[in-house]
Write a protein that holds these residues in place. Structure first.
Motif, short mmCIF file in Angstrom:
data_model
loop_
_atom_site.label_atom_id
_atom_site.label_comp_id
_atom_site.label_asym_id
_atom_site.label_seq_id
_atom_site.Cartn_x
_atom_site.Cartn_y
_atom_site.Cartn_z
N LEU A 167 0.77 -1.37 -0.21
CA LEU A 167 -0.17 0.00 -0.14
C LEU A 167 0.92 1.11 0.08
N LEU A 168 1.83 1.15 0.80
CA LEU A 168 2.69 2.48 0.93
C LEU A 168 3.45 2.53 -0.35
N ASN A 169 3.93 1.53 -1.03
CA ASN A 169 4.68 1.77 -2.29
C ASN A 169 3.85 2.61 -3.16
N LEU A 170 2.69 2.37 -3.14
CA LEU A 170 1.74 3.18 -4.19
C LEU A 170 1.79 4.81 -3.83
N VAL A 171 1.71 4.99 -2.40
CA VAL A 171 1.79 6.53 -1.98
C VAL A 171 3.30 6.87 -2.23
N LYS A 172 4.33 6.05 -2.12
CA LYS A 172 5.54 6.55 -2.45
C LYS A 172 5.81 7.07 -3.98
N ALA A 173 5.09 6.32 -4.79
CA ALA A 173 5.00 6.54 -6.16
C ALA A 173 4.39 7.87 -6.52
N LEU A 174 3.23 7.91 -5.93
CA LEU A 174 2.68 9.03 -5.84
C LEU A 174 3.22 10.47 -5.35
N SER A 175 4.19 10.42 -4.49
CA SER A 175 4.55 11.43 -4.03
C SER A 175 5.55 12.24 -4.90
N ASP A 176 5.67 11.57 -6.45
CA ASP A 176 6.12 12.30 -7.31
C ASP A 176 5.15 13.20 -7.90
N PRO A 177 5.30 14.70 -7.93
CA PRO A 177 4.09 15.34 -8.05
C PRO A 177 3.77 15.37 -9.67
N ALA A 178 4.72 14.91 -10.69
CA ALA A 178 4.06 14.79 -12.14
C ALA A 178 3.46 13.58 -12.15
N PHE A 179 3.71 12.33 -11.38
CA PHE A 179 2.96 11.21 -11.49
C PHE A 179 1.48 11.40 -10.60
N PHE A 180 1.56 12.18 -9.56
CA PHE A 180 0.35 12.26 -8.93
C PHE A 180 -0.58 13.05 -9.64
N ARG A 181 0.00 14.02 -10.66
CA ARG A 181 -1.08 14.86 -11.56
C ARG A 181 -1.56 13.85 -12.56
N GLU A 182 -0.62 12.90 -13.26
CA GLU A 182 -0.97 12.21 -14.16
C GLU A 182 -2.28 11.21 -13.83
N CYS A 183 -1.84 10.67 -12.62
CA CYS A 183 -3.07 9.65 -12.07
C CYS A 183 -4.25 10.23 -11.54
N SER A 184 -4.22 11.40 -11.20
CA SER A 184 -5.48 12.30 -10.66
C SER A 184 -6.17 12.64 -11.66
N THR A 185 -5.67 12.83 -13.06
CA THR A 185 -6.44 13.28 -14.07
C THR A 185 -6.60 12.29 -14.89
N HIS A 186 -6.17 11.09 -14.59
CA HIS A 186 -6.54 9.86 -15.35
C HIS A 186 -8.08 9.32 -15.45
N ILE A 187 -8.51 8.84 -16.24
CA ILE A 187 -10.10 8.49 -16.23
C ILE A 187 -10.29 7.30 -15.41
N HIS A 188 -9.15 6.45 -15.44
CA HIS A 188 -9.28 5.37 -14.43
C HIS A 188 -8.54 5.57 -12.85
N GLY A 189 -7.40 6.28 -13.20
CA GLY A 189 -6.48 6.29 -12.01
C GLY A 189 -6.93 7.00 -10.91
N ASN A 190 -7.81 8.06 -11.28
CA ASN A 190 -8.38 8.88 -10.21
C ASN A 190 -9.34 8.21 -9.36
N PHE A 191 -9.63 7.27 -9.82
CA PHE A 191 -10.54 6.43 -8.79
C PHE A 191 -9.74 5.59 -8.08
N THR A 192 -8.68 5.10 -8.29
CA THR A 192 -7.59 4.34 -7.56
C THR A 192 -7.11 5.40 -6.51
N VAL A 193 -6.67 6.58 -6.86
CA VAL A 193 -6.11 7.40 -5.97
C VAL A 193 -7.11 8.02 -4.94
#
Length: 560
Positions: free
Chosen positions: A229-255
């Protein structure tokens, strides 16, 4: 090079420090107060009683070297024998100041550890890695603007901020596998990561009902599941990747699912904290996983708030905040763009969430009200340069809620008072904006200083009541014969004037109601006479009495 300097260089292995201190004095520099060897005093001792003394870098290292063989818990000042808590450069204008600060980093770190030891704080409990960095605001060297610690660039001149936290371990990086796990709908690895901590995910890709105690037990007893679980948080700590996933049509559900889980973990953490989370905080400035995602989002909060998918991530993070300081930081990130966000169909919900969270904190935590006032005052600052936008916002639900929040929670901040004063002068226009405009005006009327309020604030609110009364005086007879909410507004105004002992204004209101009531009755009588109905014409008394009763004038008791 002096003998002492050479010994220091050999002990600490830092010959460059000795070379720096061996240069001759420059014009305007003072000599070392300790060795008097015609070398510049570059370092000032802080924390002891001799803060005015400055020494050379070689003497600093000699003091540290000789302290190894003593039982002292820290380096003592050679002049007053008090403990030295910090070593600071004498001036930051020197060309070598950056190099000097880098050389003093280790000395200051050791001084902090020694200070903690003297205070009885176990060294093992001290933060490590980026957690040791203070979360303090930074000033822009170009324009002098004060910026939040989490802001990577200056909000005024867009200059880059100070250097980021030390490099994190390689496990914090973004891999293609992690990217697929987050952005692929119902990815099996993602489902397994959630199920291993007893959290189900429904067919609609939302977190289902689960037992929180069971989840916490799995986090403590099954570290491998927590690590996934924390590995996902570590990856999302990258601002560019967080923006990419938060604005993704499926990724935002996971976030969003991850945010909800982390928030519930935070709310259920007791004295027995999961080891995986404690290890995580060592490399995240002491932030827990939820806070890490929150502060990753803040620099891009306004951008996400207006995005079709990203707005749900921003709103969810705001909704789960349970710390006053975190909420204040959200205000600093979101509310400067209040005017623009209220004009966007998605952005206005982020503003509304923020104001609702402030109202809840204001109601349940009186101790946090000064911080709440500072937070909502950010919205007042945004409205003042564009006051016409504030008047437009008063005509809709979202804008009226923000303006009402500024008036009721923003005092005694200057910008909030200024905005309230301007709204009071536009009382007539607010009445034309229907229910929402009237609710804003009602907030202005019912704002009180309360017990312990500043005297000048009470006087200010009294002046606002008089301004509103002057604006609405000729409209009061019409308002008291209108709908219930207009009658209540006038009644609140009269009662507040009575509380403030504004006798003259209340007499003016009575006079206006009596004169207008007599005028209306005279007009009615004339019309009835022309229709041969003079016998049934009403008298002026009942109409005037009804108007006064409606606004509560008969129950007002004044003390001259």
């Amino acid at each position: 090079m002096s003998t002492s300097t050479a010994i220091t260089a050999s002990v600490w292995g830092k010959g460059k420090q000795a070379q720096m201190t061996s240069r001759p004095l420059r014009p305007g520099e003072e000599e070392c107060s300790l060795c008097r060897n015609d070398v510049p005093a570059l370092v000032r001792l802080k924390g002891c009683d001799c803060s005015n003394y400055a020494v050379c870098l070689a003497c600093v290292e000699n003091l540290r070297a000789t302290n190894i063989f003593r039982a002292n818990k820290g380096v003592t000042c050679p002049f007053c024998r008090g403990y030295i808590e910090c070593f600071e450069p004498v001036t930051r204008d020197d060309p070598d100041s950056a190099q000097l600060e880098a050389l003093l980093t280790e000395a200051n770190r050791a001084a902090k550890v020694a200070a903690a030891s003297r205070a009885g704080v176990p060294i093992a409990n001290k933060p490590e890695g980026s957690q040791a960095l203070a979360r303090t605001d930074w000033g822009c060297k170009s324009c002098g603007n004060s910026n939040a610690w989490w802001s990577p660039r200056c909000t005024e001149c867009d200059q880059p901020g100070p250097s980021p936290a030390p490099a994190k371990p390689a496990t914090w990086g973004v891999t293609e596998d992690v990217r697929q796990q987050i952005q692929v709908l119902r990815h099996p690895t993602m489902q397994k990561a959630f199920s291993e901590i007893a959290v189900p995910v429904t067919q609609q890709n939302q977190v289902g009902e689960f037992d929180e105690s069971q989840m916490m037990k799995r986090l403590r007893d099954y570290p491998k599941g927590a690590d996934k679980l924390l590995n996902l948080v570590k990856a999302l700590s990258d601002p560019a990747f967080f923006r990419e996933c938060s604005t993704h049509i499926h990724g935002n559900f996971t976030v969003q699912n991850l945010i909800e889980i982390l928030a519930r973990i935070r709310n259920n953490i007791t004295s027995q904290k999961p080891l995986a989370i404690e290890n995580f905080k060592r490399y995240s400035r002491g932030l827990d996983p939820f806070a890490q995602l929150l502060y990753t989002m803040l620099p891009m909060a306004s951008e996400l708030a207006v995005h079709t998918q990203g707005t749900y991530v921003a709103q969810k993070l705001i909704a789960y905040i349970n710390s006053p300081q975190e909420l204040f930081d959200v205000c600093r990130a979101v509310l400067p763009d209040t005017v623009l966000l209220l004009q966007d169909e998605k952005g206005k919900f982020a503003v509304k969430r923020t104001v609702e969270a402030l109202e809840e904190l204001h109601a349940c935590s009186p101790a946090s009200r000064p911080l709440v006032a500072k937070g909502i005052n950010v919205a007042a600052k945004a409205f003042l340069p564009q006051f016409s936008k504030a008047m437009f916002a008063a005509g809709n639900h979202f804008g009226a809620s923000v303006l009402s929040g500024v008036i009721s929670m923003g005092v005694p901040c200057f910008e909030s008072l200024d905005l309230g004063s301007r709204l009071a002068t536009k009382a007539r226009q607010l009445l034309t904006k229907g229910y929402h405009g009237q609710s804003v005006l009602s907030r202005v009327i019912n704002s009180k200083g309360g017990p312990g309020s500043l005297e000048w604030y009470s006087e200010h609110m009294r002046d606002l009541l008089c301004i509103i009364t002057m604006q609405l005086l000729d409209m009061l007879p019409t308002l008291v014969m209108s709908e219930e909410r207009e009658v209540k507004l006038v009644k609140d105004l009269v009662l507040r004037l009575a509380e403030e002992q504004e006798v003259l204004w209340i007499e003016e209101i009575i006079s206006e109601l009596v004169n207008r009531g007599a005028h209306c009755c005279s007009t009615t009588q004339h019309q009835c006479a022309s229709n041969s109905c003079a016998d049934s014409s009403p008298s002026s008394g009942p109409t005037t009495q009804a108007s006064c009763t409606a606004v509560g004038l008969q129950s007002v008791h004044l003390h001259a």
